[in-house]
Design a protein around this motif. Structure first.
Motif, mmCIF file in Angstrom:
data_model
loop_
_atom_site.group_PDB
_atom_site.id
_atom_site.type_symbol
_atom_site.label_atom_id
_atom_site.label_comp_id
_atom_site.label_asym_id
_atom_site.label_seq_id
_atom_site.Cartn_x
_atom_site.Cartn_y
_atom_site.Cartn_z
ATOM 1 N N LYS A 65 -13.312 5.754 -12.833
ATOM 2 C CA LYS A 65 -13.364 5.191 -11.486
ATOM 3 C C LYS A 65 -13.326 6.459 -10.628
ATOM 4 O O LYS A 65 -13.163 7.557 -11.173
ATOM 5 C CB LYS A 65 -11.848 4.637 -11.264
ATOM 6 N N LYS A 67 -12.302 9.285 -8.161
ATOM 7 C CA LYS A 67 -11.064 10.085 -7.942
ATOM 8 C C LYS A 67 -10.900 10.657 -6.395
ATOM 9 O O LYS A 67 -11.834 10.879 -5.787
ATOM 10 C CB LYS A 67 -11.013 11.120 -8.997
ATOM 11 N N TYR A 68 -9.650 10.873 -6.178
ATOM 12 C CA TYR A 68 -9.115 11.641 -4.896
ATOM 13 C C TYR A 68 -10.287 12.915 -4.734
ATOM 14 O O TYR A 68 -10.246 13.575 -5.716
ATOM 15 C CB TYR A 68 -8.044 11.857 -4.872
ATOM 16 N N GLU A 92 -7.614 2.598 -5.852
ATOM 17 C CA GLU A 92 -6.540 1.421 -5.820
ATOM 18 C C GLU A 92 -5.240 1.744 -6.296
ATOM 19 O O GLU A 92 -4.819 2.724 -7.313
ATOM 20 C CB GLU A 92 -7.101 0.402 -6.913
ATOM 21 N N GLY A 93 -4.356 1.101 -5.542
ATOM 22 C CA GLY A 93 -2.744 1.400 -5.811
ATOM 23 C C GLY A 93 -2.086 2.369 -4.969
ATOM 24 O O GLY A 93 -1.094 2.339 -4.593
ATOM 25 N N ASP A 94 -3.265 3.151 -4.039
ATOM 26 C CA ASP A 94 -2.697 4.049 -3.090
ATOM 27 C C ASP A 94 -2.313 3.430 -1.834
ATOM 28 O O ASP A 94 -3.025 2.601 -1.386
ATOM 29 C CB ASP A 94 -3.632 5.365 -2.858
ATOM 30 N N LYS A 95 -1.692 4.056 -1.033
ATOM 31 C CA LYS A 95 -1.025 3.545 0.359
ATOM 32 C C LYS A 95 -1.479 4.885 0.994
ATOM 33 O O LYS A 95 -1.027 5.840 0.881
ATOM 34 C CB LYS A 95 0.591 3.521 0.399
ATOM 35 N N ASN A 106 0.475 7.747 -0.180
ATOM 36 C CA ASN A 106 1.654 7.488 -0.874
ATOM 37 C C ASN A 106 2.657 8.366 -0.428
ATOM 38 O O ASN A 106 3.631 8.889 -1.173
ATOM 39 C CB ASN A 106 1.579 7.728 -2.515
ATOM 40 N N ASN A 127 -2.788 -0.431 2.134
ATOM 41 C CA ASN A 127 -2.778 -0.241 0.634
ATOM 42 C C ASN A 127 -4.026 -0.729 0.001
ATOM 43 O O ASN A 127 -4.483 -1.733 0.235
ATOM 44 C CB ASN A 127 -1.623 -1.234 0.332
ATOM 45 N N PRO A 129 -6.494 -1.786 -2.543
ATOM 46 C CA PRO A 129 -6.339 -2.893 -3.683
ATOM 47 C C PRO A 129 -7.106 -2.751 -4.764
ATOM 48 O O PRO A 129 -7.928 -1.600 -4.736
ATOM 49 C CB PRO A 129 -6.872 -4.209 -2.932
ATOM 50 N N GLU A 130 -7.095 -3.249 -5.827
ATOM 51 C CA GLU A 130 -7.867 -3.003 -7.079
ATOM 52 C C GLU A 130 -9.342 -2.947 -6.816
ATOM 53 O O GLU A 130 -9.791 -3.830 -6.029
ATOM 54 C CB GLU A 130 -7.288 -3.899 -8.183
#
Length: 174
Positions: A65, A67-68, A92-95, A106, A127, A129-130
Motif C-alpha cells: 500500500k 505510504k506517507y 486508510e485509517g488516518d485522520k 492523527n 478520516n 477510509p479503507e
C-alpha cells in the motif's frame, strides 16, 4: 595489399539480430514494471518542476500500500489532465485535519520541509477510509488535490498509476 579480417572481428547479420532481440526483450521487461512520465505544471514545486522526467514503478502497489510521503502519479480520466503527480499525506485509517493553515495527521502537527511555501487554505477534517489515500501537491497554494471536490480522496487500487522513485532534474529530493 588486402588486410585479412579475422572471423571474430566480423559483425554478422546473426549478431545484429541477436543484439536487436536482446535489446527489445530488455526494453519490454523494463516497461512491464516501470514507466517514464513528465511533470506537467507547478503543483509539486520545490520537489518536482514542470518538465521533470520521472521513472515510476507501476507494479509496486499491487503488492503493498502507499505510504506517507510517497510521491505518486494518479490517473484521472475525468480531469483535464489525465495524470497528476501528488504526495501521499495520509492513508486508510488516518485522520487529516487542516486548522489555521496547519496540517495535522492523527492530531499531530506535521512539519513539512518539502513544501514550497506556507499553506493558505480552508480548514478541513476528514478520516481516510479503507483503500483510499489523501494526497496533496507540495506547492500547496497552487495545487488541486484531495482538498478539492474535483480530486478528493484517491482510490489506491484504481487511481494510483505508479510510485515515483527517480526524477531527472533533482534525484536528491525524492
Amino acid at each position: 595489399m588486402v588486410a585479412e579480417i579475422n572471423k571474430s572481428e566480423k559483425i554478422t547479420l546473426r549478431d545484429l539480430i541477436k543484439t536487436i532481440i536482446v535489446s527489445g526483450a530488455t526494453a519490454g521487461l523494463f516497461l512491464m514494471f516501470f514507466r517514464i512520465a513528465t511533470v506537467q505544471g507547478n503543483s509539486m514545486d520545490k520537489t518536482l518542476a514542470d518538465g521533470d522526467k520521472l521513472v515510476l514503478s507501476t507494479t509496486l502497489y499491487k503488492t503493498e500500500k502507499p505510504k506517507y510521503k510517497d510521491i505518486v502519479v494518479i490517473k484521472r480520466n475525468d480531469l483535464p489532465v489525465k495524470y497528476i503527480v501528488k504526495r501521499v499525506i495520509a492513508v486508510e485509517g488516518d485522520k487529516v485535519r487542516i486548522k489555521d493553515n496547519r496540517l495535522y495527521i492523527n492530531d499531530e502537527l506535521v512539519h513539512e520541509d518539502y513544501i514550497n511555501e506556507e499553506m493558505h487554505t480552508d480548514d478541513l477534517e476528514i478520516n481516510v477510509p479503507e483503500g483510499k489515500a489523501f494526497v496533496m501537491g507540495d506547492n500547496r497554494n497552487y495545487s488541486t488535490d484531495s482538498r478539492s471536490k474535483e480530486v478528493g480522496l484517491v482510490d489506491c487500487r484504481s487511481q494510483i498509476y505508479g510510485k515515483v522513485f527517480l526524477a531527472s532534474n533533482n534525484f536528491s529530493k525524492i
